[in-house]
Design an enzyme around this catalytic site. Structure first.
Site, short mmCIF file in Angstrom:
data_model
loop_
_atom_site.label_atom_id
_atom_site.label_comp_id
_atom_site.label_asym_id
_atom_site.label_seq_id
_atom_site.Cartn_x
_atom_site.Cartn_y
_atom_site.Cartn_z
N ASP A 11 60.00 0.12 27.92
CA ASP A 11 60.57 -1.17 27.52
C ASP A 11 61.02 -1.19 26.05
OD1 ASP A 11 61.28 -3.84 27.30
OD2 ASP A 11 59.41 -4.66 28.04
N HIS A 15 58.27 -7.07 34.66
CA HIS A 15 57.17 -7.88 34.12
C HIS A 15 56.49 -8.70 35.23
CE1 HIS A 15 58.56 -6.56 30.28
NE2 HIS A 15 59.65 -7.29 30.31
#
Lengths: 457, 457
Positions: free
Chosen positions: A323, A272
């Site tokens: 994810d 991220h």
């Protein structure tokens, strides 16, 4: 050791598109020779343009089964943190059998979408009461078994999760299935390495969950014993609140704190890294670490946009991950990675060298090949001798690809259309998807359906 | 007039999800009766949950063939305006046969993706030298013929394009195929209405291209003669430069100028309306006009994000369009309409009433049904007596939908996964897609391939 060979009229090699490419593969699933302008003699002729398989560097497999369950207003403002509550409730019930069934289905979907390797950021270690299973590596083994059953390559990243907040705050009840020590992780990693010794499809790394879940001491201890080649992944700076909490605790932002206390290098993957300053952007780029970007999840969770344009200008490396698996498509990840920057800067064609006619599609997918391979610590992402024989045959009759070749094909692949252009998929020298179908998809889907029925029934 | 009937175990009616729904259809393709908790006697049993077909309110069909060709850096900053140059070069060559072939392929793709009606914002009127064809309605007829061949419902919106910039600036050479007068448009509309009189699948409206392309006089003249029920669509405030140019010319922003000089009401569709102030947002919502949102094109072109949250809070109506057809999927449009707001506000579940457990997926798709139907001026978007029999049968075995029902199914439909969940498609009482295949897809694709080969060869 015997060899087999495949032949592609057009293939994307590390140096660019080549014609009449012969790829030789050994029994261990490795490319032994890749030759352009070659003859097809004795080789299997592939029926469309060939590109490397895409590495998926960030996965929480079990979340596949909850895709779509969090899209509800709470009546009182909604955020990442309410989504996490849905996830924790789901976690109260999952069994090892269910996790294996969900992961196998997910990995089949990944393969059909063009992902040939996955980094499984695996934090679900214990039983619903938080007790280790009789075999403490039970859940890890289930995930790797699912990967082997599907045929996808895997880098298992067992998660170090010790605390519930910065500075060693106690974990909450929702986190009891995750908690582990550096020693416990070492045992899990050792068990998986032993199970799959010599298997080029399986690697093991380490995943400190986030700076919320470790202390400097436990992270240092976990890194100390680690194999030099093992990848190290962690979530960082995903949410603004996380940045604020880190500053409140340490006076430093998460990436600042990490670089103050450790030396992230090329084996690290910062997942991220959404909320970073210009200095932090440069620090990650300079470190050689990979930014693990998950655009569909980061959009779904309202995380924000990673400063990808600035990062790439400074030589930063990135890869992509699905994810939470709200989406399972390298195309959607790369398309919206670029679109996010266009919407941020109200301009076009940003994640590419600003040279006349440079292809955005080629730039994006090559970034994902290289950064993904680096982050997963396996020889993938390139059609070259010494790498795994992981490749995709694209469908030249897909309406969005028809009439395109070379980098224009990659622009169309990433940006145009919504039907899956991946026809055949080879992983480690073995065809796992042919004409859009996985050989075991029906049996794997049947087990997935049984698991979902148990969980949501 | 004879009737046929279909039966769905689960169907989304205007009042919500219902069970055991019997839908009766007359020979003209209209629903004559829709009854819940009914019996299946004599009706065709549908094999999955049923929802209305999705209206696609904004299409430039020919642009389908250039999807992916504009994803290149120019070496000198890139923008909407360089993309428009690529499009203008493409336009130098297109023949009526090619436009028909491209449109038919596009419409088949739309149907397979779940769009059952299209608003064709049609500005390619003349030959490559800018001369009217022997039949001035030639190109319009081709587009409608393509729609009829595919089976999609169409609202043809012939474009009024008279100038090259605000205040009646002369058009450039790249625009010579578009130029038309209010009288010329009236003739085209009349020809199409005559061709398809009494056909519930075809409607005709008007599309002033944008405030750059008309003056108050020509727009007034075009509106004066117009049928009371005819939809009026125009591009507005898509790009910041357009807003700046409008202010420089008139002292007013585009939406301000429009509401100063005309009275947009429920038959108007303001396409994009990306760059609007709070006052303009309220003005559009209060007018009853539909905001025509095209999230994938607006992202691809670097336009920006429409203030959808504020607009919906004020009771604004929206529909979606695939516009440039870089994507052709109502799911991607709605998913990224919501995701754009999440990324803008760093929060979740925004385009929905903020009530406990309100479904974002249901809110989005119902918005697109209602707003799209209003904008296209046809009785669509609802499974109710008096409306067209346009419906989708979703695949209950799609991995993303399995185990979900009711609004949770709509959340999964919009947010989860990447494979097409649309199994069968009925338009105007006729099955045009069955088990994911369109009956004429092979022949239509063959003609498309021939056209693309001519254009890019």
């Amino acid at each position: 050791m015997s060899h087999s060979a495949v032949f592609a009229v057009h293939a994307l090699l590390p140096e660019g598109w080549a014609r009449d490419v012969r790829l030789e593969v050994d029994d261990a699933g490795q490319l032994t020779r890749v030759e352009a302008d070659a003859g097809p003699d004795g080789a299997q002729r592939l029926t469309g343009p060939v590109i490397p398989g895409v590495p998926n560097l960030h996965s929480h497999a079990f979340q596949r089964a909850m895709a779509g369950l969090g899209e509800r207003a709470s009546g009182a403002g909604d955020s990442f943190w309410t989504w996490r509550e849905v996830m924790y409730r789901f976690l109260d019930r999952l069994t090892p059998e269910q996790v294996e069934a969900i992961a196998a289905q997910l990995y089949v979907e990944m393969l059909k979408a063009g992902y040939t390797a996955v980094g499984e950021f695996h934090y679900l270690h214990h039983d619903p009461e938080g007790r280790p299973y009789a075999d403490p590596a039970e859940m890890s083994r289930r995930v790797v078994v699912a990967a082997r059953a599907s045929g996808i390559g895997i880098t298992l990243l067992p998660v170090l999760y010790g605390y519930g907040g910065f500075g060693g705050q106690p974990a909450g009840a929702g986190q009891r299935r995750f908690l582990n020590t550096p020693g416990g992780l070492r045992d899990i990693a050792e068990a998986i390495r032993r199970d799959h010794a010599g298997n080029g499809q399986v690697a093991v790394g380490l995943a400190p969950h986030s700076l919320r879940a470790v202390t400097a001491e436990t992270l240092g201890e976990a890194l100390d014993g680690l194999d030099e080649a093992a990848p190290v992944h962690l979530h960082i700076a995903e949410q603004q609140k996380e940045v604020e909490d880190c500053i409140a605790w340490s006076g430093r932002r998460p990436v600042e704190w990490l670089t103050d206390h450790f030396e992230p290098d090329g084996r690290w993957c910062l997942v991220h890294a959404t909320h970073i300053t210009e200095d932090e952007t440069r620090a990650i780029a300079d470190s050689g670490a990979v930014a693990g970007l998950c655009p569909t999840t980061e959009a779904n969770l309202g995380d924000g946009l990673f400063p990808a344009g600035d990062f790439l200008e400074q030589g930063g490396r990135f890869g992509i991950g699905s994810d939470s698996h709200i989406s399972v498509s390298p195309i959607e990840e790369l398309r919206w990675l670029e679109y996010g920057q266009r919407l941020r800067h109200l301009s076009r064609n940003l994640l590419v060298e600003q040279a006349e006619n440079a292809s955005v599609g080629a730039s994006l997918i090559r970034g994902a090949f290289d950064g993904g391979a680096q982050a997963l610590g396996r020889p993938i992402g390139r059609l070259a001798a010494g790498c795994r024989a992981d490749l995709l045959v694209l469908d030249p009759e897909n309406p969005s690809l028809f009439g395109r070749s070379g980098d224009a094909l990659l622009d169309a692949l990433i940006f145009a259309g919504n039907t899956n252009p991946v026809r055949d998929v080879m992983v480690g020298g073995r065809w796992v998807v042919e004409a859009g179908h996985h050989g075991d998809e029906d049996a794997i889907f049947a087990r997935y359906k049984a698991a979902v029925s148990e969980l949501t029934g």
